[in-house]
Scaffold this active site. Structure first.
Site, short mmCIF file in Angstrom:
data_model
loop_
_atom_site.label_atom_id
_atom_site.label_comp_id
_atom_site.label_asym_id
_atom_site.label_seq_id
_atom_site.Cartn_x
_atom_site.Cartn_y
_atom_site.Cartn_z
N VAL A 179 -6.62 -10.90 3.79
CA VAL A 179 -5.45 -10.10 4.13
C VAL A 179 -5.56 -9.75 5.61
O VAL A 179 -6.64 -9.49 6.09
CB VAL A 179 -5.35 -8.83 3.28
CG1 VAL A 179 -4.93 -9.13 1.87
CG2 VAL A 179 -6.66 -8.07 3.27
N CYS A 180 -4.46 -9.81 6.33
CA CYS A 180 -4.56 -9.69 7.78
C CYS A 180 -3.31 -9.08 8.37
O CYS A 180 -2.29 -8.96 7.71
CB CYS A 180 -4.70 -11.06 8.44
SG CYS A 180 -5.87 -12.14 7.67
N THR A 181 -3.38 -8.75 9.65
CA THR A 181 -2.20 -8.40 10.43
C THR A 181 -2.21 -9.28 11.68
O THR A 181 -3.21 -9.34 12.37
CB THR A 181 -2.24 -6.92 10.86
OG1 THR A 181 -2.39 -6.11 9.70
CG2 THR A 181 -0.97 -6.53 11.59
N ARG A 370 1.37 -2.54 5.42
CA ARG A 370 0.89 -2.41 6.79
C ARG A 370 1.99 -2.81 7.77
O ARG A 370 1.89 -2.57 8.95
CB ARG A 370 -0.36 -3.29 6.98
CG ARG A 370 -1.61 -2.72 6.32
CD ARG A 370 -2.69 -3.76 6.16
NE ARG A 370 -2.36 -4.68 5.08
CZ ARG A 370 -2.32 -6.00 5.20
NH1 ARG A 370 -2.61 -6.57 6.34
NH2 ARG A 370 -2.00 -6.75 4.16
#
Ligand code: NAG
Ligand code: NAG
Ligand code: NAG
Ligand code: NAG
Ligand code: NAG
Length: 432
Positions: A179-181, A370
């Site tokens: 999971v990332c931004t 997010r």
């Protein structure tokens, strides 16, 4: 009932011990009644859990300033390099010489990081049944991987002394669980900036004492910066984990920048990997594609085409930045095709594109939003004030920074620069 059983993965209270029930004494409706009761109770419990987590998250983040301001802690050195505070450690640079045979390329790096790689492998592979599967079945899989990845993985196993199957597992796991931004932004002068947080380790063991994810913590010492060279010239650079041969974050200096985020989908990574094991091997591994693009593509357009059109093993988001105004996009991929491309558009005042792990045209999962805080932070920063340091601020704001965050990378295509920071999320901080 079989369908109900699948829910045991989610919630242990769905388990019902049928062995206690004698078939002749059980009427169908006993089972159904008992199931329905437990189900309602469990749904109640689960909803309560969701509710409490959400309230907690809201309280933690909603009342704090929208965007942390770390700008004052940015130091500039005479040579133009910068140093951002509030990170755990500097990330070391290593050279990977692409002129060497694949099996030899990683040896110098692994020789230095052997112990960290072993530590990681031990944390990754639990003991017992699974280890047999990993050590016996996965080495066979190494042979099915395309060149040069197969040889490189074998080279890493040789150099580190970690069993081949465990190195293979380490190399395929990111296909399904990151999971990332990621964000590509254009400043008012038309320079493109690309930033990302890499969050990994969800559900792979929570260390109650340290309030941290076991795997995320083990990954942090493995974070390295890599300079891939041919004829002694840089071809591309990347932030990576030692022992991992695919790419999740990279820059081709003066041409493009690329990051990859996981896209959760029913037709997800597990199915693609299963098909690969069963012999249907026409799709490409995501992180092998990103590396191939970084190595072979010679422009933003070429990279975009390859990322959009190559058949994949798992769905994904590719976040690509170019070297000219308007060149920044999120490519939303299914396994077979590109579903959507969202681009920076100066005419529409869209000066950045931002991706977490949800399709941009849909609401994010309410427990893992997010995107809204990240966009709020970008909007608050404004195009006039966007820079490497304000981008770092955005990525240091919770919940973009969370207990899963292993590193932050910032890239500036026009200067060919990539810098990365190993992260810790100070308490109070949510697990994701
Ligand atoms: C927990 O944290 C302490 C101190 O920060 C460290 O020494 C210890 O190794 C950590 N334990 C684990 C299992 O990571
Ligand atoms: C490679 O380049 C570096 C710096 O540009 C130089 O110091 C080194 O001698 C070169 N090596 C070879 C083998 O050409
Ligand atoms: C941008 O990329 C293109 C294609 O690779 C290249 O021809 C051009 O020189 C690059 N522009 C700059 C300013 O580096
Ligand atoms: C940020 O700005 C964009 C463009 O003006 C807008 O569409 C979006 O809703 C804003 N998001 C937030 C969270 O403020
Ligand atoms: C942008 O930066 C300028 C100069 O540093 C400052 O005066 C201004 O308040 C900033 N704008 C925002 C929205 O932060």
């Amino acid at each position: 009932i079989p369908n109900k059983y699948t829910l045991r993965l989610w919630n242990s209270c769905y388990s019902i011990d049928f062995s206690l029930l004698q078939p002749e004494t059980v009427k169908k409706c006993d089972v159904v009644n008992s199931l329905q009761f437990k189900q309602r109770f469990c749904e109640f419990q689960f909803n309560l859990f969701l509710y409490i987590s959400n309230v907690l998250k809201h309280q933690l983040y909603e009342n704090s300033p929208h965007c942390v301001q770390l700008k004052s802690t940015l130091l500039f050195f005479p040579d133009g390099s910068s140093f951002l505070c509030r990170f755990r450690g500097a990330v070391r640079w290593y050279t990977v010489d692409l002129d060497l045979p694949p099996s030899k390329r990683w040896a110098p790096l692994i020789a230095e990081r052997k112990n960290d790689v072993r530590d990681m492998a031990n944390a990754f592979v639990p003991s017992g049944r699974l280890i047999e599967l990993v050590d016996i079945a996965l080495p066979l899989m190494a042979d099915t991987l395309p060149s040069p990845f197969s040889e490189e993985i074998k080279g890493i196993a040789d150099a580190s002394g970690v069993p081949l199957g465990e190195v293979v597992l380490f190399n395929i796991f990111y296909e399904v669980f990151t999971v990332c931004t990621s964000v590509v932004a254009e400043d008012s002068k038309g320079n493109l900036l690309h930033g990302r947080n890499l969050d990994f380790g969800l559900f792979l063991g929570w260390d109650v004492k340290n309030k941290s994810w076991t795997i995320s913590e083990k990954l942090k010492p493995l974070v390295v910066n890599l300079d891939f060279k041919k004829n002694n010239q840089t071809v591309f650079k990347s932030t990576n984990f030692a022992g991992y041969v695919g790419m999740l974050t990279g820059i081709k200096p003066h041409m493009f920048t690329l990051t990859m985020n996981e896209r959760f989908s029913l037709d997800g990574g597990y199915i693609g990997i299963l098909e690969w094991i069963l012999g249907q091997r026409d799709g490409m591994w995501m992180s092998f594609l990103t590396r191939t693009v970084l190595e072979k593509a010679n422009s933003y357009e070429e990279a975009k085409k390859l990322l959009a059109e190559t058949k994949l093993l798992a769905p994904a988001y590719f976040i690509l930045g170019g070297n000219q105004t308007g060149q920044g996009c999120i490519i939303t991929r299914s396994r077979t095709l590109s579903i959507d491309v969202l681009e920076i558009d100066p005419k529409l005042d869209r000066w950045y594109v931002l991706e977490t792990n949800y399709d941009h045209w849909k609401e994010p999962f309410f427990l893992d939003d997010r995107r809204t805080p990240a966009m709020r932070c970008m909007n608050q920063t404004t195009q006039t004030n966007i820079s490497v340091s304000t981008l770092y601020d955005m990525l240091s704001t919770k919940p973009m920074l969370n207990k899963l965050t292993t590193y932050t990378t910032l890239m500036q295509v026009s200067e060919g620069k990539l810098e990365s920071y190993i992260r810790d999320c100070p308490n109070p901080c949510m697990p994701w």
